[in-house]
Design a protein around this motif. Structure first.
Motif, mmCIF file in Angstrom:
data_model
loop_
_atom_site.group_PDB
_atom_site.id
_atom_site.type_symbol
_atom_site.label_atom_id
_atom_site.label_comp_id
_atom_site.label_asym_id
_atom_site.label_seq_id
_atom_site.Cartn_x
_atom_site.Cartn_y
_atom_site.Cartn_z
ATOM 1 N N LYS A 55 -7.452 13.474 1.319
ATOM 2 C CA LYS A 55 -8.018 13.745 -0.015
ATOM 3 C C LYS A 55 -7.100 13.202 -1.101
ATOM 4 O O LYS A 55 -6.743 13.899 -2.051
ATOM 5 N N ALA A 56 -6.746 11.945 -0.966
ATOM 6 C CA ALA A 56 -5.793 11.331 -1.892
ATOM 7 C C ALA A 56 -6.376 11.204 -3.302
ATOM 8 O O ALA A 56 -7.603 11.135 -3.481
ATOM 9 N N ASP A 57 -5.497 11.192 -4.298
ATOM 10 C CA ASP A 57 -5.932 10.962 -5.678
ATOM 11 C C ASP A 57 -6.403 9.525 -5.873
ATOM 12 O O ASP A 57 -7.339 9.258 -6.605
ATOM 13 N N ARG A 58 -5.707 8.613 -5.215
ATOM 14 C CA ARG A 58 -6.014 7.190 -5.325
ATOM 15 C C ARG A 58 -5.331 6.449 -4.190
ATOM 16 O O ARG A 58 -4.368 6.939 -3.602
ATOM 17 N N ILE A 59 -5.841 5.277 -3.891
ATOM 18 C CA ILE A 59 -5.216 4.391 -2.915
ATOM 19 C C ILE A 59 -4.870 3.089 -3.629
ATOM 20 O O ILE A 59 -5.745 2.423 -4.190
ATOM 21 N N ILE A 112 -8.371 -3.945 3.742
ATOM 22 C CA ILE A 112 -7.703 -2.646 3.636
ATOM 23 C C ILE A 112 -8.627 -1.632 2.973
ATOM 24 O O ILE A 112 -8.639 -0.444 3.351
ATOM 25 N N GLN A 113 -9.424 -2.084 2.008
ATOM 26 C CA GLN A 113 -10.422 -1.178 1.435
ATOM 27 C C GLN A 113 -11.398 -0.699 2.499
ATOM 28 O O GLN A 113 -11.771 0.478 2.532
ATOM 29 N N GLU A 114 -11.826 -1.612 3.355
ATOM 30 C CA GLU A 114 -12.742 -1.252 4.430
ATOM 31 C C GLU A 114 -12.110 -0.217 5.356
ATOM 32 O O GLU A 114 -12.780 0.722 5.815
ATOM 33 N N MET A 115 -10.814 -0.371 5.647
ATOM 34 C CA MET A 115 -10.127 0.577 6.521
ATOM 35 C C MET A 115 -10.137 1.986 5.930
ATOM 36 O O MET A 115 -10.345 2.979 6.641
ATOM 37 N N ASN A 167 0.847 -1.189 0.000
ATOM 38 C CA ASN A 167 0.000 0.000 0.000
ATOM 39 C C ASN A 167 0.888 1.247 0.000
ATOM 40 O O ASN A 167 1.026 1.935 1.003
ATOM 41 N N PRO A 168 1.527 1.541 -1.133
ATOM 42 C CA PRO A 168 2.473 2.662 -1.183
ATOM 43 C C PRO A 168 1.803 3.993 -0.885
ATOM 44 O O PRO A 168 0.612 4.188 -1.153
ATOM 45 N N GLU A 169 2.587 4.906 -0.310
ATOM 46 C CA GLU A 169 2.079 6.243 0.017
ATOM 47 C C GLU A 169 2.514 7.246 -1.038
ATOM 48 O O GLU A 169 3.513 7.054 -1.722
ATOM 49 N N PHE A 170 1.729 8.324 -1.150
ATOM 50 C CA PHE A 170 2.029 9.388 -2.102
ATOM 51 C C PHE A 170 1.903 10.746 -1.421
ATOM 52 O O PHE A 170 1.314 11.681 -1.962
ATOM 53 N N PRO A 227 -10.781 6.826 -4.625
ATOM 54 C CA PRO A 227 -10.759 5.703 -5.563
ATOM 55 C C PRO A 227 -9.677 4.677 -5.210
ATOM 56 O O PRO A 227 -8.565 5.041 -4.819
ATOM 57 N N PHE A 228 -10.005 3.395 -5.359
ATOM 58 C CA PHE A 228 -9.049 2.318 -5.141
ATOM 59 C C PHE A 228 -8.537 1.788 -6.468
ATOM 60 O O PHE A 228 -9.296 1.700 -7.439
ATOM 61 N N LEU A 229 -7.267 1.439 -6.491
ATOM 62 C CA LEU A 229 -6.712 0.660 -7.592
ATOM 63 C C LEU A 229 -6.213 -0.646 -6.999
ATOM 64 O O LEU A 229 -5.285 -0.658 -6.194
ATOM 65 N N LEU A 230 -6.846 -1.746 -7.395
ATOM 66 C CA LEU A 230 -6.473 -3.056 -6.887
ATOM 67 C C LEU A 230 -5.573 -3.734 -7.896
ATOM 68 O O LEU A 230 -5.900 -3.817 -9.088
ATOM 69 N N THR A 231 -4.441 -4.226 -7.425
ATOM 70 C CA THR A 231 -3.481 -4.827 -8.341
ATOM 71 C C THR A 231 -2.671 -5.878 -7.606
ATOM 72 O O THR A 231 -2.903 -6.157 -6.424
ATOM 73 N N ASP A 232 -1.721 -6.483 -8.299
ATOM 74 C CA ASP A 232 -0.834 -7.442 -7.661
ATOM 75 C C ASP A 232 0.245 -6.704 -6.877
ATOM 76 O O ASP A 232 0.464 -5.501 -7.066
ATOM 77 N N VAL A 233 0.931 -7.419 -6.018
ATOM 78 C CA VAL A 233 1.901 -6.801 -5.114
ATOM 79 C C VAL A 233 3.046 -6.148 -5.872
ATOM 80 O O VAL A 233 3.417 -4.988 -5.596
#
Length: 441
Positions: A164-168, A181-184, A149-152, A191-197
């Motif tokens: 007010k992130a652009d994406r998580i 983690i989405q629930e958290m 879950n990288p930070e920006f 907006p969520f972007l779900l991907t591989d590690v």
């Protein structure tokens, strides 16, 4: 949710405070007991606008606590966020020693099934490595699921960037862990972007490397504009109106610094070399930035011929405004270059003086105001574009200077200078210089 955060630097503390703000029970853990003692008192050890207010509110409302005791901090956690530093090693790659220590501490003290989230900026494959460390050293029979879950976050706007992130980005091979983690984060409505590690790990490096490259590109254009007689501000504006390009990170100046861009670009370059994939664009990004950080000194040398015996007033020490972070700040290279050339530097920064003393040392003089820095100076360097400097009464500074010469590394004073109407030499970056010889001009 019960959340534990390992590490109370910019990322860990901002993340922990914001998760508490949206209703979670958060324990922040750090091995630095002095830092924990300060945080327990509701005082932030770092300068970050908006952080103190949220810190105090969530401590008083019982959602946020701090400890250096791992068993105490981890005993209820069903989500554990690792947010320790991954500084740059001598060879450019990320130093994972803090992450390895964190994994060892977790393996010893985790007592229930949990999701381990790596928020630290790490090379591709690190989450797998951390999971291997954890599973190999677990003291209790528990199930661990991994999420990248990288930070920006940007220093100076870390709270806003979290809330007010652009994406998580959520990278996981486990659907249940991803959903947790989405629930958290769901109260943030981001907006969520779900991907591989591995893709999640690469997204962070790719994003920062692209932004650093964009900065180096506009700085190279700025140098070309100076030679061609063009105005980089107009050029950047014209480019920015193109929706394919955008205006962000097209501000010409003296280069990027901080804890992210320099080390992340070098870490990605190191990865490319390890994998045998040439990435000369990143090499040039680094080279341009290194050249740009000494640009003001080069301009001063061209103007004076020598800096020996010259007094240079330097406004700004932190790598950017609204932070006291000195990591890779251009002011470091500038101060050392001036003193090496025989000049004397008197510097002022609204908040970063304490940290600057630790990094630059006593080769320069630190003062408490812009006017004090400018008094008797042969030239004034604008190094960090603090709002305080943009709002300065420049005429007052000029009156106390020995020579009315300004080298503006952030292009933030031109409009003020043009209104003064008194003798001055003003040298911006990528724009025409302003030379006013007398009050009639």
């Amino acid at each position: 949710m019960n959340v534990a955060v390992l590490g109370t630097g910019y990322v860990g503390l901002s993340t922990g405070v914001c998760l508490a703000e949206i209703g979670h029970d958060v324990v922040c853990i750090d091995v630095d007991e002095r830092k924990i003692d300060v945080l327990k008192q509701g005082r932030s050890p770092i300068y970050e606008p908006g952080l103190d207010e949220l810190l105090m509110r969530n401590i008083s409302e019982g959602r946020l606590t701090f400890t250096s005791n791992h068993p105490q901090g981890l005993r209820k956690a069903d989500i554990i966020i690792i947010a320790v530093g991954t500084p740059q090693s001598d060879d450019g790659q990320a130093d994972l020693s803090y992450l390895e220590h964190a994994a060892k501490d977790l393996a010893e003290h985790i007592v229930q099934d949990c999701v381990v989230v790596v928020k630290s900026t790490v090379p591709v494959g690190t989450n797998e490595y951390v999971k291997h460390l954890l599973l190999g050293q677990l003291k209790n029979n528990v199930e661990i699921k991994m999420v990248s879950n990288p930070e920006f976050l940007r220093q100076g706007t870390a709270i806003e960037d979290t809330m007010k992130a652009d994406r998580i980005i959520i990278g996981s091979e486990d659907a249940d862990a991803s959903e947790k983690i989405q629930e958290m984060y769901r109260p943030l409505n981001v907006p969520f972007l779900l991907t591989d590690v591995r893709s999640a790990e690469m997204i962070k490096y790719a994003s920062n490397a692209f932004l650093a490259t964009k900065i180096s590109f506009i700085n190279a254009i700025a140098n070309l504009c100076e030679a061609a007689g063009a105005d980089v501000e107009a050029v950047a504006m014209g480019m920015g109106f193109d929706k394919r390009i955008g205006s962000a990170f097209l501000n010409a100046g003296i280069g990027y610094g901080g804890s992210c861009f320099p080390k992340d670009v070098k870490a990605l370059l190191h990865t490319s070399k390890e994998l045998g994939v040439p990435f000369s664009l990143l090499e040039e990004t680094i080279a341009i930035n290194e050249h740009q950080q000494k640009l003001l000194v080069d301009k001063a040398l061209k103007r004076f011929g020598t800096l020996k015996g010259k007094k240079i007033a330097m406004l700004g020490l932190s790598f950017k405004p609204n932070t006291d972070d000195m990591r890779e700040a251009p002011s470091i290279r500038i101060a050392r270059a001036i003193t090496a050339a025989g000049g004397k530097v008197t510097a002022y920064d609204p908040v970063a003086t304490g940290n600057a003393r630790k990094v630059i040392g006593d080769i320069i003089t630190y003062v408490d105001s812009a006017v004090e820095a400018a008094t008797g100076a042969d030239a004034l360097f604008i190094v960090t574009e603090w709002d305080e400097f943009k709002q300065l009464d420049v005429a007052v500074l000029l009156d106390v200077m020995k020579q009315r010469i300004i080298f503006d590394g952030r292009n933030c004073l031109e409009q003020v200078v043009l209104k003064i109407g008194c003798p001055i030499e003003y040298y911006p970056v990528g724009r025409p210089e302003v030379i006013i010889k007398d009050k009639k001009i």
